[in-house]
Design a protein around this motif. Sequence first.
Motif, PDB file in Angstrom:
ATOM      1  N   PHE D 202       0.842  -1.191   0.000  1.00 50.11           N
ATOM      2  CA  PHE D 202       0.000   0.000   0.000  1.00 50.11           C
ATOM      3  C   PHE D 202       0.880   1.244   0.000  1.00 50.11           C
ATOM      4  N   THR D 203       0.652   2.106  -0.953  1.00 50.87           N
ATOM      5  CA  THR D 203       1.317   3.400  -0.999  1.00 50.87           C
ATOM      6  C   THR D 203       0.280   4.447  -0.631  1.00 50.87           C
ATOM      7  N   GLY D 204       0.596   5.260   0.350  1.00 45.56           N
ATOM      8  CA  GLY D 204      -0.320   6.330   0.714  1.00 45.56           C
ATOM      9  C   GLY D 204      -0.463   7.273  -0.471  1.00 45.56           C
ATOM     10  N   GLY D 205      -1.683   7.523  -0.896  1.00 43.86           N
ATOM     11  CA  GLY D 205      -1.879   8.404  -2.043  1.00 43.86           C
ATOM     12  C   GLY D 205      -3.355   8.435  -2.366  1.00 43.86           C
ATOM     13  N   SER D 301       6.476  12.331  -9.768  1.00 44.35           N
ATOM     14  CA  SER D 301       5.399  11.599 -10.442  1.00 44.35           C
ATOM     15  C   SER D 301       5.168  10.235  -9.801  1.00 44.35           C
ATOM     16  N   TRP D 302       6.219   9.677  -9.215  1.00 42.04           N
ATOM     17  CA  TRP D 302       6.112   8.337  -8.633  1.00 42.04           C
ATOM     18  C   TRP D 302       5.118   8.343  -7.463  1.00 42.04           C
ATOM     19  N   TYR D 303       5.096   9.428  -6.727  1.00 49.72           N
ATOM     20  CA  TYR D 303       4.141   9.549  -5.619  1.00 49.72           C
ATOM     21  C   TYR D 303       2.768   9.995  -6.101  1.00 49.72           C
ATOM     22  N   LYS D 304       2.729  10.797  -7.177  1.00 50.96           N
ATOM     23  CA  LYS D 304       1.504  11.524  -7.494  1.00 50.96           C
ATOM     24  C   LYS D 304       0.651  10.887  -8.583  1.00 50.96           C
ATOM     25  N   GLU D 305       1.231  10.032  -9.425  1.00 47.34           N
ATOM     26  CA  GLU D 305       0.474   9.504 -10.549  1.00 47.34           C
ATOM     27  C   GLU D 305       0.197   8.016 -10.373  1.00 47.34           C
ATOM     28  N   ALA D 306      -0.982   7.586 -10.827  1.00 53.88           N
ATOM     29  CA  ALA D 306      -1.349   6.178 -10.707  1.00 53.88           C
ATOM     30  C   ALA D 306      -2.504   5.902 -11.654  1.00 53.88           C
ATOM     31  N   SER D 307      -2.849   4.626 -11.793  1.00 51.21           N
ATOM     32  CA  SER D 307      -3.909   4.232 -12.731  1.00 51.21           C
ATOM     33  C   SER D 307      -5.261   4.174 -12.039  1.00 51.21           C
ATOM     34  N   PRO D 308      -6.303   4.721 -12.674  1.00 56.29           N
ATOM     35  CA  PRO D 308      -7.649   4.575 -12.104  1.00 56.29           C
ATOM     36  C   PRO D 308      -8.059   3.102 -12.105  1.00 56.29           C
ATOM     37  N   VAL D 309      -9.023   2.770 -11.269  1.00 49.75           N
ATOM     38  CA  VAL D 309      -9.523   1.388 -11.212  1.00 49.75           C
ATOM     39  C   VAL D 309     -11.017   1.405 -11.545  1.00 49.75           C
ATOM     40  N   LEU D 310     -11.471   0.315 -12.144  1.00 54.07           N
ATOM     41  CA  LEU D 310     -12.864   0.218 -12.581  1.00 54.07           C
ATOM     42  C   LEU D 310     -13.684  -0.572 -11.568  1.00 54.07           C
ATOM     43  N   ASP D 311     -14.972  -0.293 -11.522  1.00 49.67           N
ATOM     44  CA  ASP D 311     -15.838  -1.139 -10.694  1.00 49.67           C
ATOM     45  C   ASP D 311     -16.275  -2.355 -11.520  1.00 49.67           C
ATOM     46  N   LEU D 312     -17.214  -3.162 -10.983  1.00 51.98           N
ATOM     47  CA  LEU D 312     -17.558  -4.418 -11.659  1.00 51.98           C
ATOM     48  C   LEU D 312     -18.291  -4.188 -12.983  1.00 51.98           C
ATOM     49  N   ASP D 313     -18.751  -2.976 -13.201  1.00 48.00           N
ATOM     50  CA  ASP D 313     -19.411  -2.646 -14.465  1.00 48.00           C
ATOM     51  C   ASP D 313     -18.512  -1.835 -15.387  1.00 48.00           C
ATOM     52  N   GLY D 314     -17.260  -1.709 -15.016  1.00 52.28           N
ATOM     53  CA  GLY D 314     -16.329  -0.993 -15.887  1.00 52.28           C
ATOM     54  C   GLY D 314     -16.359   0.510 -15.731  1.00 52.28           C
ATOM     55  N   VAL D 315     -16.961   0.971 -14.670  1.00 44.49           N
ATOM     56  CA  VAL D 315     -17.021   2.418 -14.419  1.00 44.49           C
ATOM     57  C   VAL D 315     -15.878   2.800 -13.477  1.00 44.49           C
ATOM     58  N   PRO D 316     -15.139   3.865 -13.813  1.00 48.79           N
ATOM     59  CA  PRO D 316     -14.030   4.275 -12.935  1.00 48.79           C
ATOM     60  C   PRO D 316     -14.523   4.617 -11.535  1.00 48.79           C
ATOM     61  N   GLN D 317     -13.793   4.134 -10.538  1.00 47.12           N
ATOM     62  CA  GLN D 317     -14.120   4.424  -9.150  1.00 47.12           C
ATOM     63  C   GLN D 317     -13.731   5.869  -8.817  1.00 47.12           C
ATOM     64  N   PRO D 318     -14.526   6.521  -7.993  1.00 51.44           N
ATOM     65  CA  PRO D 318     -14.133   7.861  -7.534  1.00 51.44           C
ATOM     66  C   PRO D 318     -12.890   7.783  -6.654  1.00 51.44           C
ATOM     67  N   ILE D 319     -12.147   8.856  -6.631  1.00 52.51           N
ATOM     68  CA  ILE D 319     -10.841   8.882  -5.966  1.00 52.51           C
ATOM     69  C   ILE D 319     -10.863   9.875  -4.805  1.00 52.51           C
ATOM     70  N   SER D 320     -10.358   9.449  -3.651  1.00 52.07           N
ATOM     71  CA  SER D 320     -10.237  10.338  -2.486  1.00 52.07           C
ATOM     72  C   SER D 320      -8.772  10.655  -2.235  1.00 52.07           C
ATOM     73  N   ALA D 321      -8.549  11.803  -1.628  1.00 56.61           N
ATOM     74  CA  ALA D 321      -7.177  12.214  -1.311  1.00 56.61           C
ATOM     75  C   ALA D 321      -6.632  11.381  -0.162  1.00 56.61           C
ATOM     76  N   THR D 322      -5.301  11.302  -0.098  1.00 52.00           N
ATOM     77  CA  THR D 322      -4.666  10.522   0.960  1.00 52.00           C
ATOM     78  C   THR D 322      -4.791  11.235   2.301  1.00 52.00           C
ATOM     79  N   ILE D 323      -4.685  10.481   3.373  1.00 51.12           N
ATOM     80  CA  ILE D 323      -4.744  11.043   4.714  1.00 51.12           C
ATOM     81  C   ILE D 323      -3.356  11.492   5.154  1.00 51.12           C
ATOM     82  N   LEU D 324      -2.404  10.581   5.058  1.00 57.31           N
ATOM     83  CA  LEU D 324      -1.008  10.919   5.384  1.00 57.31           C
ATOM     84  C   LEU D 324      -0.238  11.005   4.071  1.00 57.31           C
ATOM     85  N   ASP D 325       0.534  12.050   3.867  1.00 61.90           N
ATOM     86  CA  ASP D 325       1.249  12.224   2.603  1.00 61.90           C
ATOM     87  C   ASP D 325       2.750  12.013   2.806  1.00 61.90           C
TER      88      ASP D 325
END
Lengths: 337, 337, 337, 337
Positions: D202-205, D301-325
């Motif tokens: 797990f990477t905090g992000g 970029s290594w900390y800040k960029e990442a790939s979105p993930v899809l739900d079971l219907d192929g819809v991108p999941q909403p993204i929340s900000a990290t708690i600890l940075d």
Amino acid sequence: MAVPKDCPAPDVVRSAYAQLAVTDLAASRWFWVDMLGFHVQCETKDALHLRGTDELTHHSLVLRQNDVAALDHISYRVRTPEDVERAARYFDALGCPVRRVPAGKGTNGVGDAVRVVDPLGFPVEFFYEIERAERLIQRYDLHRGAQIARLDHFNICTPDIPAAYEHYRGLGFGCSETIEGDEHELYAAWMFRKQTVHDVAFTGGAGPQLHHVGVATHESHQVLRTADIFGALHAEHHIERGPGRHGVSNAFYVYLRDPDGHRVEIYTSDYYTGDPDHETYRWNVHDDRRRDFWGNAVIESWYKEASPVLDLDGVPQPISATILDESAVKVGADGLG
Amino acid sequence: MAVPKDCPAPDVVRSAYAQLAVTDLAASRWFWVDMLGFHVQCETKDALHLRGTDELTHHSLVLRQNDVAALDHISYRVRTPEDVERAARYFDALGCPVRRVPAGKGTNGVGDAVRVVDPLGFPVEFFYEIERAERLIQRYDLHRGAQIARLDHFNICTPDIPAAYEHYRGLGFGCSETIEGDEHELYAAWMFRKQTVHDVAFTGGAGPQLHHVGVATHESHQVLRTADIFGALHAEHHIERGPGRHGVSNAFYVYLRDPDGHRVEIYTSDYYTGDPDHETYRWNVHDDRRRDFWGNAVIESWYKEASPVLDLDGVPQPISATILDESAVKVGADGLG
Amino acid sequence: MAVPKDCPAPDVVRSAYAQLAVTDLAASRWFWVDMLGFHVQCETKDALHLRGTDELTHHSLVLRQNDVAALDHISYRVRTPEDVERAARYFDALGCPVRRVPAGKGTNGVGDAVRVVDPLGFPVEFFYEIERAERLIQRYDLHRGAQIARLDHFNICTPDIPAAYEHYRGLGFGCSETIEGDEHELYAAWMFRKQTVHDVAFTGGAGPQLHHVGVATHESHQVLRTADIFGALHAEHHIERGPGRHGVSNAFYVYLRDPDGHRVEIYTSDYYTGDPDHETYRWNVHDDRRRDFWGNAVIESWYKEASPVLDLDGVPQPISATILDESAVKVGADGLG
Amino acid sequence: MAVPKDCPAPDVVRSAYAQLAVTDLAASRWFWVDMLGFHVQCETKDALHLRGTDELTHHSLVLRQNDVAALDHISYRVRTPEDVERAARYFDALGCPVRRVPAGKGTNGVGDAVRVVDPLGFPVEFFYEIERAERLIQRYDLHRGAQIARLDHFNICTPDIPAAYEHYRGLGFGCSETIEGDEHELYAAWMFRKQTVHDVAFTGGAGPQLHHVGVATHESHQVLRTADIFGALHAEHHIERGPGRHGVSNAFYVYLRDPDGHRVEIYTSDYYTGDPDHETYRWNVHDDRRRDFWGNAVIESWYKEASPVLDLDGVPQPISATILDESAVKVGADGLG
């Protein structure tokens, strides 16, 4: 040698350590510590407790000063404290000599243990508790010589390979690879509990004898360096075979003999075997790549010489001749089994 | 800085050694001997004479205790005893300060030498005679740390790269690679006498200053190990840049700073340049691979910091700003020159 | 075989290429191109012109379709165009067959050349001009198989090693290493022009025959990979000896036989020999590390088998037995000479 | 997110495969197959099923043509067929979306599976059955590019690291290493089922997002070669970070971005974690060696960029900000936790 009913086998985690009786502890220290790079965890008047740089427990090799050179015992770590007693009952049900060795009475650093002479004639210990040791994984400044990372496996000579195979199947070991004849007669087998190619392997030969202890390095250049430092000191007679690539296990190896003739394999690169349905890979005994993937001949001493093993009272076990002699098989008319 | 008439240049064989003034010899010994694996050939109260495992002459690095950290001199071996005097006359004709240093009066192990301040402001020695040293090439048991094999080159900061290029052309050096702007203005050059990519290279920057001493290992895993042992001792601040692959020279490198800030490059893998018509390979300054073949950015200190150099009386040479500043060039709109 | 008066030897730069007659060009292509990773620079109906990834000239190996397998010639590059004619006069003065081969009449890519049968009975070419080739040093995407970087040396079997030594001394070659008997009788010698351990070496054996062509890779893992890819294809019979470490030269090696039985050594790691007073290192013939630093025995075929060589008209040269037979020397009562 | 009562967790064996949605399958094929050396096990019009050379099951990576680039799902193999249904019930009890995917309806080669959106918002599959694949471990002739041996782990960005830790503890994962603040607040954790450092980390992000897929090679020179072949093709912009040594896990790594920006780590060398009482190793967040053992800075970029993930219907999941940075933590006033 049927598996006993109502008497579950202990849950073995991995090959844990070998205890070797040696006749000159100073000479052994030169070989294992100065040259191979084992870390001295504990030193007493008549014993050295050694470990590799990646090992987090007290030792993976014990060298004990003795009048004769031999294997004291090989030792397996089990999953729970209860498995130690389970081992005692299991081997007792098999009709084997069993001795309970409480913490403090046996090998330094090890808790309550059970020692048996197994049905194959080998002295084997089972334990759960062992002292923690400081993490040296990233103490690169202390890595020297062959830079041994960890114990990987035991290789034992036993006359009846199918019997050895069945015994270890009873202990829950998987089988990663075999060498088989045209009628599937078993010449050798590699068996595992941890998720590598083996914790124990059987070489057809006069036995019970210890063929070798296998220890792992991370990369092939460390195997080459091992050979180079022996050559540098004009001690190349310690190099018995290799460096080379095994067909079986895919390991890049070199075999050395210590000052007492105990054989050690420095070994790198095998593969993951942890899937529940991992299949055995079967080599035909006529494939000259099985023992050396590059087709180099196996030196005779490698098949013919090995270390005697002691019983629970320190008396050398009698040795029987092998049933199938792989060293006499003609190769070349080969093909994968 | 025209080449003098009727005054042939000395026939330089190779870069031979660097003599560094250091402020704490014990700290320097830890860095160069314990960590990098240089062999101590000779130790006096105020100096260490070091060599790599493949070197057959007395030293390739001298560390001299001093109040201030600086470069005493770089030194080239010449082909014959006569070339030493030829060097004296050549630099005298160039109007440079020249000092003859007889055997026994200069650096230990070195015979009659000539020291000059060259037209670029650098203290440079030329010698022919040097003591032989015992062959350690195959004493693998003594190879430790970074396992440095030999000195490879000097890299010097000089404000006027074309002037440096012309001076070394006059000394008979070939040019293996350059970094050039779109109008072929010269940002950097790599020049050689022995059959490798360089004996000396020029980095555009405030100068005269020593950018680094380059030393060679045999394989890339030794470069990695160098970084690992510094990390192991929480001494990773000595690692300034890399490990990485240079575009120029194709070397796999790591740059370290010693306790005084002197920079050393641990270096492996370049190529043969000994053919009579060896062509210069020209990199465009906009190609981000020229300094790191993998496109990693160059850390600022690598361009901006360097070691002062002393004149023949031990006085630091004044420093001028660079003419062309490669560190300010934008990369990305690149293409091989 | 005295050196001719008033007739200077040509200034040899380096071993440049070998031209091998092969009986099945497609099979040879598989071996040298697909497996070893040589780059095809030029392909005609009956020949392949190959080079390593670091080579900047047209070829370092030519494979020519022929009825019999043999060495057409080995070839040295000389320093100037005038050295080509100098070679012609030198060998003429020695009483050797000499043939001038103008550009376009000889091997593709090579300019004006001279071919001779040297006093040892070997077909040898000298040339200056050769076509440039595109730089592949950093085209890592094209490096494959054994990733051969460059030709390193020729090894020739000749019955009279002192005669061979004297002949090449006359051509200005230095001597890096020898194998000698207790009375300093010469069993083998390694001689160089470029700044490595050798451009040519002599193995005592029936001759004139070509023992092997030596080619270099950058690191030891590439030598291991070479062996692995042959094992992978069940073509391990092409591996004759090794991988191993030579005592002489310190090279990490593997010897392979091509489909015609021509031997090639894949080789990494030697050392700098460019200093003007570089000393010969002498191995005693009884030191078992001289041929394999790890003490592994030399396989018999390696001493006994070699490739015939052709004269200038393509007729195989007659073969004489060796005078001193190193393969019959007992090792073990050893010690460095 | 409490663990459900009376509802045992599935027995996870290992991280098995990742399925990535990619926008240009041909470009992805160049990256993963031609450059990284993944073996194409199965190719359809809109998907590639890939595996490493050591893998004995159908695939460890699926690339699916899609309009947007994202993670379809990560997938774990479980120990028995029953564990698949156990996974369904477990996540159902957790209140997560659960979908049963029968053999033939889901990913090629995989039997009956269950897909869930886990409490962290990630699409996760569990399966037992998967097609066997031909053994390529010793087909060295087919190993190319980065010579990827096997999938090693998933690394996921999630805002609440303690929650992720607890969730995977509930699934029976061990914890090999953590990064912690001075008050032991958790910045990152590495968790495992197979006997390596991790199957998931797990990477905090901002999350849920996929940080990277980690794949293993055998030796460090293969990691270097990966970087070299990208440089060779002037495709060095695919190299994001490294090569370098992680403090955490001791892996030698390089991070690349594929044509869609999906990140992959090429990784070698970790250590055995299979002992029942394996202890967590805790890094202090101020130790600059935790992310790079050599102290090199982590690129933003290594900390800040990442790939979105899809739900079971192929819809991108909403993204929340990290708690600890972690990327905002100052390093240097460090010390191991």
